[in-house]
Design a protein around this motif. Structure first.
Motif, PDB file in Angstrom:
ATOM      1  N   ILE A 306       0.870  -1.179   0.000  1.00  0.00           N
ATOM      2  CA  ILE A 306       0.000   0.000   0.000  1.00  0.00           C
ATOM      3  C   ILE A 306       0.907   1.229   0.000  1.00  0.00           C
ATOM      4  CG2 ILE A 306      -1.728   1.307   1.329  1.00  0.00           C
ATOM      5  CD1 ILE A 306      -2.828  -1.329   0.158  1.00  0.00           C
ATOM      6  N   ASP A 307       0.775   2.054  -1.034  1.00  0.00           N
ATOM      7  CA  ASP A 307       1.588   3.262  -1.163  1.00  0.00           C
ATOM      8  C   ASP A 307       0.922   4.377  -0.337  1.00  0.00           C
ATOM      9  OD1 ASP A 307       2.878   5.553  -1.930  1.00  0.00           O
ATOM     10  OD2 ASP A 307       2.707   5.204  -4.081  1.00  0.00           O
ATOM     11  N   ALA A 308       1.203   4.352   0.979  1.00  0.00           N
ATOM     12  CA  ALA A 308       0.521   5.274   1.899  1.00  0.00           C
ATOM     13  C   ALA A 308       0.797   6.731   1.543  1.00  0.00           C
ATOM     14  CB  ALA A 308       0.957   4.977   3.333  1.00  0.00           C
ATOM     15  N   LYS A 309       2.006   6.993   1.103  1.00  0.00           N
ATOM     16  CA  LYS A 309       2.386   8.372   0.788  1.00  0.00           C
ATOM     17  C   LYS A 309       1.510   8.940  -0.345  1.00  0.00           C
ATOM     18  CE  LYS A 309       6.684  10.987   0.270  1.00  0.00           C
ATOM     19  NZ  LYS A 309       6.491  11.770  -0.939  1.00  0.00           N
ATOM     20  N   SER A 310       1.251   8.125  -1.347  1.00  0.00           N
ATOM     21  CA  SER A 310       0.421   8.599  -2.461  1.00  0.00           C
ATOM     22  C   SER A 310      -1.069   8.562  -2.141  1.00  0.00           C
ATOM     23  CB  SER A 310       0.665   7.744  -3.705  1.00  0.00           C
ATOM     24  OG  SER A 310       2.015   7.751  -4.051  1.00  0.00           O
TER      25      SER A 310
END
Ligand SMILES: [Zn+2]
Ligand SMILES: [Zn+2]
Length: 342
Positions: A306-310
């Motif tokens: 999961i690309d939390a930053k994006s």
């Protein structure tokens, strides 16, 4: 302490409240981050909660006080959790249908995630509180609850290697589903929405076919991707009940529709019922999360599945909860996830 209290649509008030006391087995948590969920938006806009409610349940925070008898945690621990805990002993719990437990919705965090501190009951502390790695920010950790909900939903979907999956709705939930699916060995993932911004994010997350239904024909794309067979799985991740008949039309024989969103109360739709017998299709409902999906969710956030930053596009403060909800609800805005931070 301060909390953002819901009174009505467009009426959230920052209020001074008594900081909760804690007793045996309980924990006081200082909130560091709490995500604005689609269900918070739904509750605020459809007035399905009474005035004076404190919304917010996608929380991450630091333990600042522990009651006598707490052995699993210490002051200073960084944790995530969820709002409802099952009883583990009733008819539903014995069948692992934890989210249907009659006690599930009666257990709550007090007063709610959009506040400075929350009280966690002994049952929450025992079953529904999880430490996060030192390397994970509270901001990113606030995605643990929605990711865990999606893992819970995908268990019901019984997704198999090589499946083609359609996700209807590219909001935070649809995009989390997409990223989890790309991590599995599924074949193609199609996602539909009306927001080109959200679909661009979907592409960034590696979702194969983002489809803007404003100017593209979803059925044509499904037919092309699946050789006219239809998809194995449809996940409905938008609270629009008219998507259900459409989802059924796009299923292959033996396919499954997973309803992941709250549909309007008493909404009736017409479906082609003949498909159940001759085509062995099924429709599965899924709601919330059990204590058994959190550890996996934390791993997916920390290893980048999961690309939390994006995913987290906006941070707002406790006095901006009303604005945050309106902003996140507006399909014209360039927003995926809004998180309230301290
Ligand atoms: Zn949520
Ligand atoms: Zn139970």
């Amino acid at each position: 302490m301060k909390a953002s209290v819901y009174h009505d649509v467009n009426d959230f008030r920052l209020k001074d409240m008594e900081t909760p006391n804690i007793g045996y087995g309980e924990v006081l948590l200082k909130l560091k981050a709490c995500g604005v969920c689609g269900t918070d938006i739904h509750k605020a806009i459809h007035r399905s909660v009474p005035p004076e409610t404190v919304l917010g349940h996608e929380f991450a925070g630091e333990i600042v006080m522990i009651g006598e008898g707490v052995t699993k945690f210490n002051v200073g621990d960084r944790v995530v959790g969820a709002i409802h805990v099952p009883c583990f002993t009733c008819h539903y719990c014995q069948r692992q249908q934890y989210t249907l437990c009659p006690e599930f919705k009666q257990t709550n965090i007090v007063p709610g995630g959009f506040s400075e501190y929350i009280h966690l009951s002994e049952r929450h502390v025992r079953h529904l509180l999880f430490k996060i790695p030192d390397s994970m920010s509270y901001l990113h950790a606030s995605l643990a609850e929605p990711v865990a909900c999606c893992i819970h939903g995908q268990k019901a979907a019984d997704i198999r290697p090589g499946d083609n999956v359609l996700i209807m709705g590219a909001g935070p939930i649809g995009l989390i589903h997409g990223q989890l699916l790309k991590h599995k060995d599924v074949s193609k993932v199609i996602i539909s929405d009306i927001s080109s911004y959200k679909l661009k994010k979907a592409k960034k997350f590696g979702i194969d076919y983002p489809v803007n239904i404003k100017n593209e024909n979803l059925k044509a794309v499904v037919n092309q991707v699946t050789n006219n067979e239809g998809v194995d799985i449809v996940i409905i991740a938008a609270g629009i009940s008219s998507l259900l008949p459409e989802a059924i039309q796009l299923l292959r024989r033996g396919g499954r529709v997973i309803c992941f969103s709250p549909f309007e109360q008493n909404s009736e739709v017409q479906i082609d019922a003949s498909r159940f017998f001759k085509d062995e299709i099924s429709i599965v409902g899924t709601y919330s999360v059990s204590p058994f999906e959190f550890e996996e969710a934390i791993i997916h956030i920390s290893n980048g599945t999961i690309d939390a930053k994006s995913m987290i596009t906006h941070e707002m403060s406790l006095d901006q909860v009303g604005e945050a909800i309106n902003f996140a609800a507006n399909p014209a805005e360039k927003v995926i996830k809004v998180v309230i931070t301290d």
